[in-house]
Write an enzyme that holds these catalytic residues in place. Structure first.
Site, PDB file in Angstrom:
ATOM      1  N   GLU A 169      16.437 105.545  63.868  1.00 59.86           N
ATOM      2  CA  GLU A 169      17.711 105.267  63.189  1.00 59.86           C
ATOM      3  C   GLU A 169      17.613 103.992  62.370  1.00 59.86           C
ATOM      4  O   GLU A 169      17.832 102.905  62.904  1.00 59.86           O
ATOM      5  CB  GLU A 169      18.835 105.080  64.217  1.00 59.86           C
ATOM      6  CG  GLU A 169      19.363 106.339  64.833  1.00 59.86           C
ATOM      7  CD  GLU A 169      20.856 106.154  65.179  1.00 59.86           C
ATOM      8  OE1 GLU A 169      21.624 107.100  64.963  1.00 59.86           O
ATOM      9  OE2 GLU A 169      21.230 105.064  65.657  1.00 59.86           O
ATOM     10  N   HIS A 205      19.877 101.074  71.208  1.00 61.07           N
ATOM     11  CA  HIS A 205      20.599 101.390  69.978  1.00 61.07           C
ATOM     12  C   HIS A 205      20.733 100.100  69.161  1.00 61.07           C
ATOM     13  O   HIS A 205      20.859  99.025  69.728  1.00 61.07           O
ATOM     14  CB  HIS A 205      21.974 101.964  70.315  1.00 61.07           C
ATOM     15  CG  HIS A 205      22.652 102.563  69.122  1.00 61.07           C
ATOM     16  ND1 HIS A 205      23.294 101.795  68.171  1.00 61.07           N
ATOM     17  CD2 HIS A 205      22.742 103.837  68.696  1.00 61.07           C
ATOM     18  CE1 HIS A 205      23.772 102.591  67.231  1.00 61.07           C
ATOM     19  NE2 HIS A 205      23.453 103.836  67.514  1.00 61.07           N
TER      20      HIS A 205
END
Lengths: 228, 228, 228, 228
Positions: free
Chosen positions: D143, D95
């Protein structure tokens, strides 16, 4: 750098044998062997030695790392423009001794393009070699970390990792030059590497820590001439 | 460096205004102002510029960081011997833009002692300033990160952090020189810093990004002469 | 936790012998020995086991690490409130296997105070032990990394590092509890540690990897009763 | 998880609204909406909440990160077996708030395969998305970090990055499921994401910080049913 020519790149790491004046001396020896043999050679000295070394030789000079930053408030970091201003031609990235986050590799390769530096991204296995090729660096160097500094050459101990890397890289990138490294210490190792489909080798202790680095380089260059 | 003399240290960070030839030019300007004013000044250029800058000036030259490593297989890292070989006199450590693990600060300070480099360890608050003083560096530089680059000087915005740091440092270390930094941009800021019991200042953008850095330095040096 | 009582803290690390249900089982065994011997014992299981373990025993339960962050967008990090909500009582910080930047130790200790968690900050030598004591944690644990996991106890192999740490810590902090660790594997090691002026020990493989952890703990607790 | 079904994955990050008991409550609400709508939903709570949450719901539960380590002396790290023992089904990796070195992503994905965990590797751009697909994770989540938490959905603000990622990923990996995330806050954003060729979405603040997360989820699920 064209893919058809073998390229031998010597990483000076932080060896005392390749620090300060000794970096300049070693660079000149390596240049001399390259010139006399007609084989392309390059060197990657420490940051503090870059400018002196680049001023002393005409072969390509690489930094050992580049931080994914732009000019500004980044105390203690390595700026692409600063490498360029020192007269260097390119930089290693993601060496197993200085591994980078994936997003930072991508960013750093982009910075080398903007600054006109040659990028050599290291990768420890075939999947990673293909992954970094997607950022379109100039060269990928396959170096299984477990063989680094052992004197057991990747090209002879684990030729599959090299051929598999070449295969996986070529599926996603047809133009990147491919080096291999780790444990390279004889001309035979260099010859084997080229026969596996690489463009050249990345070597460190095999040359830098050798009693007579110029003799090792001469051996490498002779093998490279035959191997092409 | 004696504690009784004010010391003004200019951190070049990775500003383009202080990269390559511009680093050498800026270094000479700073040296000139130091010489004419009789105030001790020093500079911390980027690694790739260290050797060129050190060869061009006689004022103390500092690296911006040092890795806690010894000679060997540490691609892309900063070796103490390499800083020394470049002609530098010392190094910054633990700048808020290049923070170090506590054990690494201790190790890096030890390496500076072994190599004969002057150590300047940065600290963001009084507790940390005292903590790093236990490793017995040559200087501690108090720099609250929230004020860095703001133009609001620590010595005027938050004098308590400076006096509190001096008090906490002196309880554990009576000899370390104490600088303060962050937001320093006028002679008044420098004067205020010295009046708070510091030995000098650490400054970056206030000088490097100024339209005429030599004028800012002249202002600083005049204030430093008065402030001692 | 009062300084006059010995405290034996068992770090579960990421050993399989102390993962999942086996963490709960081991915690109960350690609690049982503590209760029967009347010696204070505590445990530091993995994050994913914290809640289960805390629900199964009444002895103090510690996390192994805490990130210096507050609530928000910090995917994959360890929030103080989350440790607290799991029913844990405190946390280790700066273990040599999870070293922290100095500013982050200071921030993390502050977060434990705000959240009502007991802080145990690890330190590899006497200078570092004193340095972390300045952040006013509840306990400091001296663990020379070179002895961790060796079975050669710090309290017998290098008693000077312990006495020197106690001396240096007490100069700057008179109330912090002092543990020592690394290589502790017998009751004698525990006894020696207490005789050197510590409040207790931090142990891992000596208990977790023992064929019968409860017997080792019983041995430790007996020695601790004598040593106080 | 089959590619033909939409999948909505909610990252709890370290939001207080999703810590401790509130994590269990939120998980149940999300499960309820998933069940009533017939859309596959999953959640990624904090490590300390994993076991409690996994024991409370039947939907897939993911950790937010995994360290590339095996069982042993790794204080403060996240072991794959520990995530598995907590009852979780998989883990996020890389992430943008917990970025990994490239070699570590490759190692961590391998560990998920060995442990039977579902891997969801995040990537900030199309090149990186393709790069991580080479390690053959179960899912990739695109993302762009610059849109995270903005409420401006990647699927509407920058649809090209999604279609480009899908194209680049499919060249090197035909089976990996593709999620997209960043700024997702309405059913329309979800619908747009699926229409761009993704299998689902990764969302955080859009659900967790909403006054009524169950209403947002209901909106998302309705859109997902239409979008497939």
């Amino acid at each position: 750098m064209s893919r058809s020519d073998a390229f031998l790149l010597v990483n000076f790491k932080t060896y005392l044998e390749a620090t300060g004046k000794r970096a300049v001396d070693l660079a000149k020896k390596i240049e001399f062997v390259g010139e006399t043999s007609g084989v392309k050679v390059g060197i990657a000295p420490q940051f503090c030695d870059l400018a002196q070394v680049a001023a002393s030789v005409d072969i390509p000079v690489f930094a050992q790392h580049l931080d994914p930053i732009t000019a500004g408030a980044n105390t203690g970091h390595i700026l692409a423009e600063s490498i360029k201003a020192a007269g260097a031609d390119g930089t290693l990235l993601n060496h197993s001794e200085r591994p980078l986050k994936l997003a930072d590799i991508d960013r750093a390769v982009a910075l080398t393009k903007q600054t006109g530096l040659i990028s050599v991204v290291c990768a420890g296995n075939a999947r990673i070699a293909a992954a970094v090729s997607l950022s379109e660096p100039d060269m990928v160097a396959i170096e299984p970390p477990e063989l680094i500094g052992t004197g057991r050459a990747v090209s002879k101990e684990n030729p599959e990792i090299v051929t598999d890397s070449v295969k996986k890289i070529r599926r996603v990138n047809q133009v990147v030059a491919i080096l291999c490294g780790a444990g390279i210490s004889t001309g035979e190792d260099v010859y084997a590497a080229l026969k596996l489909g690489t463009t050249g080798i990345l070597v460190a202790s095999g040359v830098v820590k050798a009693p007579k680095p110029e003799e090792v380089m001469a051996d490498f260059c002779e093998a490279a001439s035959k191997g092409q």
